[in-house]
Design a protein around this motif. Structure first.
Motif, PDB file in Angstrom:
ATOM      1  N   ASP A  73       6.478   2.583  -3.450  1.00 34.85           N
ATOM      2  CA  ASP A  73       5.228   3.056  -2.858  1.00 34.85           C
ATOM      3  C   ASP A  73       4.091   2.073  -3.106  1.00 34.85           C
ATOM      4  O   ASP A  73       3.268   1.818  -2.221  1.00 34.85           O
ATOM      5  CB  ASP A  73       4.869   4.439  -3.392  1.00 34.85           C
ATOM      6  CG  ASP A  73       5.832   5.522  -2.911  1.00 34.85           C
ATOM      7  OD1 ASP A  73       6.495   5.319  -1.868  1.00 34.85           O
ATOM      8  OD2 ASP A  73       5.928   6.566  -3.597  1.00 34.85           O
ATOM      9  N   ALA A  74       4.043   1.497  -4.322  1.00 36.22           N
ATOM     10  CA  ALA A  74       3.023   0.495  -4.643  1.00 36.22           C
ATOM     11  C   ALA A  74       3.210  -0.750  -3.780  1.00 36.22           C
ATOM     12  O   ALA A  74       2.230  -1.336  -3.292  1.00 36.22           O
ATOM     13  CB  ALA A  74       3.079   0.132  -6.121  1.00 36.22           C
ATOM     14  N   ALA A  75       4.463  -1.156  -3.581  1.00 37.96           N
ATOM     15  CA  ALA A  75       4.747  -2.324  -2.739  1.00 37.96           C
ATOM     16  C   ALA A  75       4.320  -2.063  -1.300  1.00 37.96           C
ATOM     17  O   ALA A  75       3.719  -2.926  -0.652  1.00 37.96           O
ATOM     18  CB  ALA A  75       6.230  -2.681  -2.814  1.00 37.96           C
ATOM     19  N   PHE A  76       4.635  -0.861  -0.780  1.00 36.94           N
ATOM     20  CA  PHE A  76       4.248  -0.544   0.595  1.00 36.94           C
ATOM     21  C   PHE A  76       2.735  -0.564   0.746  1.00 36.94           C
ATOM     22  O   PHE A  76       2.210  -1.121   1.722  1.00 36.94           O
ATOM     23  CB  PHE A  76       4.803   0.808   1.035  1.00 36.94           C
ATOM     24  CG  PHE A  76       4.413   1.140   2.447  1.00 36.94           C
ATOM     25  CD1 PHE A  76       5.124   0.604   3.513  1.00 36.94           C
ATOM     26  CD2 PHE A  76       3.323   1.955   2.713  1.00 36.94           C
ATOM     27  CE1 PHE A  76       4.744   0.882   4.824  1.00 36.94           C
ATOM     28  CE2 PHE A  76       2.936   2.238   4.013  1.00 36.94           C
ATOM     29  CZ  PHE A  76       3.650   1.697   5.073  1.00 36.94           C
ATOM     30  N   ALA A  77       2.015   0.035  -0.192  1.00 38.34           N
ATOM     31  CA  ALA A  77       0.551   0.073  -0.109  1.00 38.34           C
ATOM     32  C   ALA A  77      -0.027  -1.344  -0.119  1.00 38.34           C
ATOM     33  O   ALA A  77      -0.923  -1.662   0.675  1.00 38.34           O
ATOM     34  CB  ALA A  77      -0.022   0.900  -1.259  1.00 38.34           C
ATOM     35  N   ALA A  78       0.488  -2.198  -0.989  1.00 38.25           N
ATOM     36  CA  ALA A  78       0.004  -3.579  -1.059  1.00 38.25           C
ATOM     37  C   ALA A  78       0.361  -4.341   0.215  1.00 38.25           C
ATOM     38  O   ALA A  78      -0.437  -5.136   0.725  1.00 38.25           O
ATOM     39  CB  ALA A  78       0.584  -4.281  -2.287  1.00 38.25           C
TER      40      ALA A  78
ATOM     41  N   GLY B 136       7.922  -4.487  -5.327  1.00 38.37           N
ATOM     42  CA  GLY B 136       7.440  -3.694  -6.451  1.00 38.37           C
ATOM     43  C   GLY B 136       8.216  -4.075  -7.700  1.00 38.37           C
ATOM     44  O   GLY B 136       9.397  -4.406  -7.644  1.00 38.37           O
ATOM     45  N   LEU B 137       7.529  -4.052  -8.838  1.00 35.58           N
ATOM     46  CA  LEU B 137       8.148  -4.397 -10.115  1.00 35.58           C
ATOM     47  C   LEU B 137       8.234  -3.172 -11.011  1.00 35.58           C
ATOM     48  O   LEU B 137       7.284  -2.387 -11.101  1.00 35.58           O
ATOM     49  CB  LEU B 137       7.327  -5.461 -10.847  1.00 35.58           C
ATOM     50  CG  LEU B 137       7.177  -6.813 -10.172  1.00 35.58           C
ATOM     51  CD1 LEU B 137       6.281  -7.712 -11.021  1.00 35.58           C
ATOM     52  CD2 LEU B 137       8.522  -7.458  -9.950  1.00 35.58           C
TER      53      LEU B 137
ATOM     54  N   LYS C 168       2.873  -3.754  -9.382  1.00 36.71           N
ATOM     55  CA  LYS C 168       3.367  -2.659 -10.216  1.00 36.71           C
ATOM     56  C   LYS C 168       2.641  -1.383  -9.816  1.00 36.71           C
ATOM     57  O   LYS C 168       1.489  -1.425  -9.363  1.00 36.71           O
ATOM     58  CB  LYS C 168       3.072  -2.926 -11.695  1.00 36.71           C
ATOM     59  CG  LYS C 168       3.871  -4.045 -12.289  1.00 36.71           C
ATOM     60  CD  LYS C 168       3.546  -4.180 -13.765  1.00 36.71           C
ATOM     61  CE  LYS C 168       4.332  -5.302 -14.398  1.00 36.71           C
ATOM     62  NZ  LYS C 168       3.994  -5.438 -15.822  1.00 36.71           N
ATOM     63  N   PRO C 169       3.301  -0.234  -9.988  1.00 40.52           N
ATOM     64  CA  PRO C 169       2.595   1.021  -9.706  1.00 40.52           C
ATOM     65  C   PRO C 169       1.545   1.266 -10.780  1.00 40.52           C
ATOM     66  O   PRO C 169       1.618   0.671 -11.866  1.00 40.52           O
ATOM     67  CB  PRO C 169       3.711   2.063  -9.765  1.00 40.52           C
ATOM     68  CG  PRO C 169       4.741   1.472 -10.650  1.00 40.52           C
ATOM     69  CD  PRO C 169       4.661  -0.021 -10.444  1.00 40.52           C
ATOM     70  N   PRO C 170       0.598   2.139 -10.495  1.00 39.64           N
ATOM     71  CA  PRO C 170      -0.391   2.482 -11.515  1.00 39.64           C
ATOM     72  C   PRO C 170       0.301   3.027 -12.774  1.00 39.64           C
ATOM     73  O   PRO C 170       1.311   3.711 -12.667  1.00 39.64           O
ATOM     74  CB  PRO C 170      -1.255   3.568 -10.865  1.00 39.64           C
ATOM     75  CG  PRO C 170      -0.991   3.439  -9.413  1.00 39.64           C
ATOM     76  CD  PRO C 170       0.378   2.860  -9.248  1.00 39.64           C
ATOM     77  N   HIS C 171      -0.242   2.676 -13.926  1.00 34.41           N
ATOM     78  CA  HIS C 171       0.341   3.139 -15.189  1.00 34.41           C
ATOM     79  C   HIS C 171       0.152   4.645 -15.304  1.00 34.41           C
ATOM     80  O   HIS C 171      -0.923   5.173 -15.072  1.00 34.41           O
ATOM     81  CB  HIS C 171      -0.305   2.427 -16.365  1.00 34.41           C
ATOM     82  CG  HIS C 171       0.412   2.632 -17.652  1.00 34.41           C
ATOM     83  ND1 HIS C 171       1.757   2.340 -17.798  1.00 34.41           N
ATOM     84  CD2 HIS C 171      -0.007   3.074 -18.845  1.00 34.41           C
ATOM     85  CE1 HIS C 171       2.121   2.612 -19.039  1.00 34.41           C
ATOM     86  NE2 HIS C 171       1.064   3.062 -19.688  1.00 34.41           N
TER      87      HIS C 171
END
Length: 132
Positions: free
Chosen positions: A14-19, A97-98, A128-131
């Motif tokens: 999801d983080a990769a898609f948003a970026a 995404g990592l 990376k996704p939010p912590h």
């Protein structure tokens, strides 16, 4: 040109898609999403559900970005599949995404992300996704 994103239905995906969507808007380019389960697996958590893909498509439409989704299975390394898709599409950038992993986990398990970073012939944006 095209922004390519490797997508798994995970927080990292999801983080990769948003970026990638942000990058596609910034570059005025289309977006190619690759979701690639391992071939021959009877069940795979890597396959994005139709509802998830519809949600991502809606986000792209809202942002005014043309989105192509490819769900292609792979039998070897996912990094090879992603890099071949980037070459075929003439991608300007690859977004991945990592996961957070311990140093010991990195030593014993290897890293698809590392293979993409080392072998890509184009820029790679790793997020990376939010912590939590």
């Amino acid at each position: 040109m095209t922004v390519l994103v490797g997508y798994l239905p995970t927080p990292e995906g999801d983080a990769a898609f948003a970026a990638a969507l942000d990058e596609a808007v910034r570059r005025s380019e289309s977006l190619l999403l690759i979701n690639s389960p391992r071939g021959g697996a009877p069940i795979s958590a890597d396959v994005a559900a139709p509802d998830d893909l519809a949600h991502l498509s809606a986000k792209a439409v809202e942002a005014g970005v043309p989105l192509e989704i490819r769900q292609i299975s792979h039998s070897g390394e996912f990094s090879d599949t992603l890099l071949a898709a980037a070459d075929e599409a003439g991608a300007s950038v690859i977004v991945i995404g990592l996961r957070r992993r311990s140093p010991v986990g990195k030593l014993f398990l290897g890293s698809t992300a590392q293979q993409i970073l080392l072998n890509a012939g184009r820029p790679v944006l790793a997020v990376k996704p939010p912590h939590r």
